[in-house]
Motif scaffolding. Sequence first.
Motif, PDB file in Angstrom:
ATOM      1  N   LEU A 155      46.924  19.838   9.218  1.00 17.68           N
ATOM      2  CA  LEU A 155      46.494  19.474  10.556  1.00 17.68           C
ATOM      3  C   LEU A 155      45.567  20.445  11.320  1.00 17.68           C
ATOM      4  CD1 LEU A 155      48.821  16.804  11.869  1.00 17.68           C
ATOM      5  CD2 LEU A 155      47.010  16.384  10.842  1.00 17.68           C
ATOM      6  N   ILE A 156      46.601  21.582  11.467  1.00 17.04           N
ATOM      7  CA  ILE A 156      46.005  22.947  11.977  1.00 17.04           C
ATOM      8  C   ILE A 156      44.701  23.394  11.547  1.00 17.04           C
ATOM      9  CG2 ILE A 156      46.634  25.233  12.847  1.00 17.04           C
ATOM     10  CD1 ILE A 156      49.407  24.202  13.420  1.00 17.04           C
ATOM     11  N   PHE A 157      44.744  23.478  10.312  1.00 16.93           N
ATOM     12  CA  PHE A 157      43.606  24.172   9.339  1.00 16.93           C
ATOM     13  C   PHE A 157      42.604  23.327   8.882  1.00 16.93           C
ATOM     14  CE2 PHE A 157      47.275  27.236   8.995  1.00 16.93           C
ATOM     15  CZ  PHE A 157      46.719  28.171   9.789  1.00 16.93           C
ATOM     16  N   PHE A 159      42.819  21.139   6.565  1.00 13.86           N
ATOM     17  CA  PHE A 159      42.694  21.044   5.271  1.00 13.86           C
ATOM     18  C   PHE A 159      43.409  19.939   4.520  1.00 13.86           C
ATOM     19  CE2 PHE A 159      44.124  23.433   1.066  1.00 13.86           C
ATOM     20  CZ  PHE A 159      42.786  23.247   0.537  1.00 13.86           C
ATOM     21  N   ARG A 160      42.756  19.087   4.127  1.00 21.16           N
ATOM     22  CA  ARG A 160      43.353  17.660   3.694  1.00 21.16           C
ATOM     23  C   ARG A 160      44.429  17.669   2.607  1.00 21.16           C
ATOM     24  NH1 ARG A 160      43.323  12.811   4.694  1.00 21.16           N
ATOM     25  NH2 ARG A 160      43.496  11.029   3.266  1.00 21.16           N
ATOM     26  N   PRO A 161      44.159  18.544   1.624  1.00 23.75           N
ATOM     27  CA  PRO A 161      45.023  18.895   0.368  1.00 23.75           C
ATOM     28  C   PRO A 161      46.432  19.118   0.951  1.00 23.75           C
ATOM     29  CG  PRO A 161      42.873  19.829  -0.272  1.00 23.75           C
ATOM     30  CD  PRO A 161      42.925  19.288   1.172  1.00 23.75           C
ATOM     31  N   LEU A 162      46.637  19.890   1.988  1.00 24.21           N
ATOM     32  CA  LEU A 162      47.952  20.272   2.342  1.00 24.21           C
ATOM     33  C   LEU A 162      48.501  19.059   3.147  1.00 24.21           C
ATOM     34  CD1 LEU A 162      47.630  23.739   4.093  1.00 24.21           C
ATOM     35  CD2 LEU A 162      48.860  22.994   2.189  1.00 24.21           C
ATOM     36  N   LEU A 163      47.689  18.253   3.800  1.00 19.47           N
ATOM     37  CA  LEU A 163      48.416  17.072   4.298  1.00 19.47           C
ATOM     38  C   LEU A 163      48.945  16.134   3.066  1.00 19.47           C
ATOM     39  CD1 LEU A 163      45.609  15.405   6.659  1.00 19.47           C
ATOM     40  CD2 LEU A 163      47.670  16.649   7.231  1.00 19.47           C
ATOM     41  N   MET A 164      48.236  15.896   2.074  1.00 23.55           N
ATOM     42  CA  MET A 164      48.616  14.973   0.977  1.00 23.55           C
ATOM     43  C   MET A 164      49.901  15.722   0.458  1.00 23.55           C
ATOM     44  SD  MET A 164      46.518  12.772   1.709  1.00 23.55           S
ATOM     45  CE  MET A 164      47.314  11.624   0.396  1.00 23.55           C
ATOM     46  N   ILE A 165      49.992  17.053   0.088  1.00 24.47           N
ATOM     47  CA  ILE A 165      51.075  17.616  -0.458  1.00 24.47           C
ATOM     48  C   ILE A 165      52.251  17.559   0.241  1.00 24.47           C
ATOM     49  CG2 ILE A 165      52.031  20.014  -1.165  1.00 24.47           C
ATOM     50  CD1 ILE A 165      49.287  20.792  -2.003  1.00 24.47           C
ATOM     51  N   GLY A 166      52.110  17.530   1.720  1.00 29.42           N
ATOM     52  CA  GLY A 166      53.220  17.376   2.863  1.00 29.42           C
ATOM     53  C   GLY A 166      53.886  15.954   2.424  1.00 29.42           C
ATOM     54  N   ILE A 167      52.912  14.979   2.240  1.00 30.45           N
ATOM     55  CA  ILE A 167      53.143  13.562   2.178  1.00 30.45           C
ATOM     56  C   ILE A 167      54.106  13.300   0.930  1.00 30.45           C
ATOM     57  CG2 ILE A 167      52.402  11.058   1.958  1.00 30.45           C
ATOM     58  CD1 ILE A 167      50.246  11.743   3.945  1.00 30.45           C
ATOM     59  N   SER A 227      63.396   7.161   7.370  1.00 32.09           N
ATOM     60  CA  SER A 227      62.354   7.926   6.551  1.00 32.09           C
ATOM     61  C   SER A 227      61.235   7.110   6.317  1.00 32.09           C
ATOM     62  CB  SER A 227      63.089   8.397   5.359  1.00 32.09           C
ATOM     63  OG  SER A 227      64.144   9.202   5.595  1.00 32.09           O
ATOM     64  N   LEU A 228      61.247   5.708   6.282  1.00 31.03           N
ATOM     65  CA  LEU A 228      60.229   5.007   5.955  1.00 31.03           C
ATOM     66  C   LEU A 228      59.205   4.912   7.224  1.00 31.03           C
ATOM     67  CD1 LEU A 228      61.755   1.919   3.972  1.00 31.03           C
ATOM     68  CD2 LEU A 228      59.953   3.468   3.126  1.00 31.03           C
ATOM     69  N   LEU A 229      59.896   5.005   8.398  1.00 32.42           N
ATOM     70  CA  LEU A 229      59.152   4.842   9.558  1.00 32.42           C
ATOM     71  C   LEU A 229      58.691   6.425   9.746  1.00 32.42           C
ATOM     72  CD1 LEU A 229      61.726   3.263  12.024  1.00 32.42           C
ATOM     73  CD2 LEU A 229      59.442   2.465  10.982  1.00 32.42           C
ATOM     74  N   GLN A 230      59.394   7.380   9.425  1.00 32.25           N
ATOM     75  CA  GLN A 230      58.681   8.612   9.257  1.00 32.25           C
ATOM     76  C   GLN A 230      57.442   8.684   8.430  1.00 32.25           C
ATOM     77  OE1 GLN A 230      58.715  11.404  11.155  1.00 32.25           O
ATOM     78  NE2 GLN A 230      60.967  11.831  11.569  1.00 32.25           N
ATOM     79  N   LEU A 231      57.446   8.120   7.274  1.00 26.18           N
ATOM     80  CA  LEU A 231      56.083   8.250   6.334  1.00 26.18           C
ATOM     81  C   LEU A 231      55.347   7.247   6.764  1.00 26.18           C
ATOM     82  CD1 LEU A 231      55.268   8.803   3.350  1.00 26.18           C
ATOM     83  CD2 LEU A 231      56.292   6.475   2.655  1.00 26.18           C
ATOM     84  N   LEU A 237      48.874   9.330  10.984  1.00 21.55           N
ATOM     85  CA  LEU A 237      48.283  10.676  11.513  1.00 21.55           C
ATOM     86  C   LEU A 237      47.057  11.021  10.350  1.00 21.55           C
ATOM     87  CD1 LEU A 237      51.601  12.660  12.761  1.00 21.55           C
ATOM     88  CD2 LEU A 237      49.664  11.486  14.106  1.00 21.55           C
ATOM     89  N   SER A 238      47.599  11.110   9.170  1.00 20.79           N
ATOM     90  CA  SER A 238      46.640  11.368   8.285  1.00 20.79           C
ATOM     91  C   SER A 238      45.279  10.542   8.211  1.00 20.79           C
ATOM     92  CB  SER A 238      47.278  11.352   6.837  1.00 20.79           C
ATOM     93  OG  SER A 238      47.460  10.112   6.260  1.00 20.79           O
ATOM     94  N   GLY A 239      45.544   9.383   8.366  1.00 18.30           N
ATOM     95  CA  GLY A 239      44.389   8.505   8.578  1.00 18.30           C
ATOM     96  C   GLY A 239      43.605   8.938   9.792  1.00 18.30           C
ATOM     97  N   ALA A 240      44.264   9.274  10.869  1.00 14.06           N
ATOM     98  CA  ALA A 240      43.607   9.614  11.980  1.00 14.06           C
ATOM     99  C   ALA A 240      42.944  11.032  11.746  1.00 14.06           C
ATOM    100  CB  ALA A 240      44.305   9.769  13.141  1.00 14.06           C
ATOM    101  N   PHE A 241      43.278  11.790  10.905  1.00 18.16           N
ATOM    102  CA  PHE A 241      42.648  13.114  10.530  1.00 18.16           C
ATOM    103  C   PHE A 241      41.513  12.892   9.879  1.00 18.16           C
ATOM    104  CE2 PHE A 241      41.855  16.069   7.432  1.00 18.16           C
ATOM    105  CZ  PHE A 241      41.949  17.497   8.207  1.00 18.16           C
ATOM    106  N   ARG A 242      41.497  12.012   8.916  1.00 19.62           N
ATOM    107  CA  ARG A 242      40.553  11.339   7.964  1.00 19.62           C
ATOM    108  C   ARG A 242      39.199  10.865   8.714  1.00 19.62           C
ATOM    109  NH1 ARG A 242      43.121   8.702   4.608  1.00 19.62           N
ATOM    110  NH2 ARG A 242      42.559   6.605   5.431  1.00 19.62           N
ATOM    111  N   ARG A 243      39.448  10.161   9.813  1.00 19.88           N
ATOM    112  CA  ARG A 243      38.466   9.511  10.529  1.00 19.88           C
ATOM    113  C   ARG A 243      37.722  10.561  11.439  1.00 19.88           C
ATOM    114  NH1 ARG A 243      42.305   5.683  10.955  1.00 19.88           N
ATOM    115  NH2 ARG A 243      43.252   6.200  13.215  1.00 19.88           N
ATOM    116  N   ARG A 244      38.551  11.505  11.965  1.00 19.43           N
ATOM    117  CA  ARG A 244      38.059  12.557  12.878  1.00 19.43           C
ATOM    118  C   ARG A 244      36.924  13.258  12.045  1.00 19.43           C
ATOM    119  NH1 ARG A 244      41.220  17.906  13.438  1.00 19.43           N
ATOM    120  NH2 ARG A 244      39.917  18.308  11.673  1.00 19.43           N
TER     121      ARG A 244
END
Length: 246
Positions: A155-157, A159-167, A227-231, A237-244
């Motif tokens: 999010l900070i940088f 960089f979407r690949p990091l988002l996906m790795i985190g997920i 954990s499911l709620l966290q996921l 959040l990743s969806g909001a990042f993509r829309r941005r």
Amino acid sequence: MMLLAQTDFYYANRGMGWGFDGTYVLIILAFLISALVSVKMNATFSKYSKVRSYCGMTGAQAAQRILSSAGIYDVRIEHVSGKLTDHYDPSNKVLRLSDAVYGNTSIAAIGVAAHECGHAVQHARNYVPLSVRSAIVPVANFGSQLSWPLFLAGLIFSFRPLLMIGILLFCAALLFQIVTLPVEFNASARALRMLDETGIMGKQEIRGTKKVLRAAAMTYVAAVIGSLLQLLRLLILSGAFRRRDD
């Protein structure tokens, strides 16, 4: 929790129009579920910790009898400090019982000891879900430690690949929790059956023990739900990042 707050601060200050992160509702819901289940578990254990077993055996003594009846003689029984820190260590073949269980003669103590014996029996019988859980421990530990830091860095940088790795790493930790469910429920079922077969407990006592083990098992269910709620929050959040970035 600090990482979650940093994520909210990041969005609030990147012009995304978020004065408040609505996904916090998911975190609050997960917390409430966990808290309610924990209160129920502690109350149930406390209630049946005051009910002395007719056999008069301590948790350690009951565990020794159960293991012997199952033909398991290479598992050590040790005392471990803390409350409800009982566990079976398959790598060292050690069954560790907590302060409230090791020397206690209550049906709650014997029930918990029998549950841990259930894990020892699973190990001796090569119970598949236990083997799977043990195999994914390294990946699950790695995922639980790095999933949120990597996601936040993405999010900070921007960089979407990091988002996906985190997920993906978070999903690995979640998989461990899901595999844990059949392991725990099966260990409890084995415990109740062995308590009956060995004559350590009568039918009435077993009913109380079943309540203790069911309440304990629900803590694992609550963890999976949390954990499911966290996921879900990660995905939102990743969806909001993509829309941005679109």
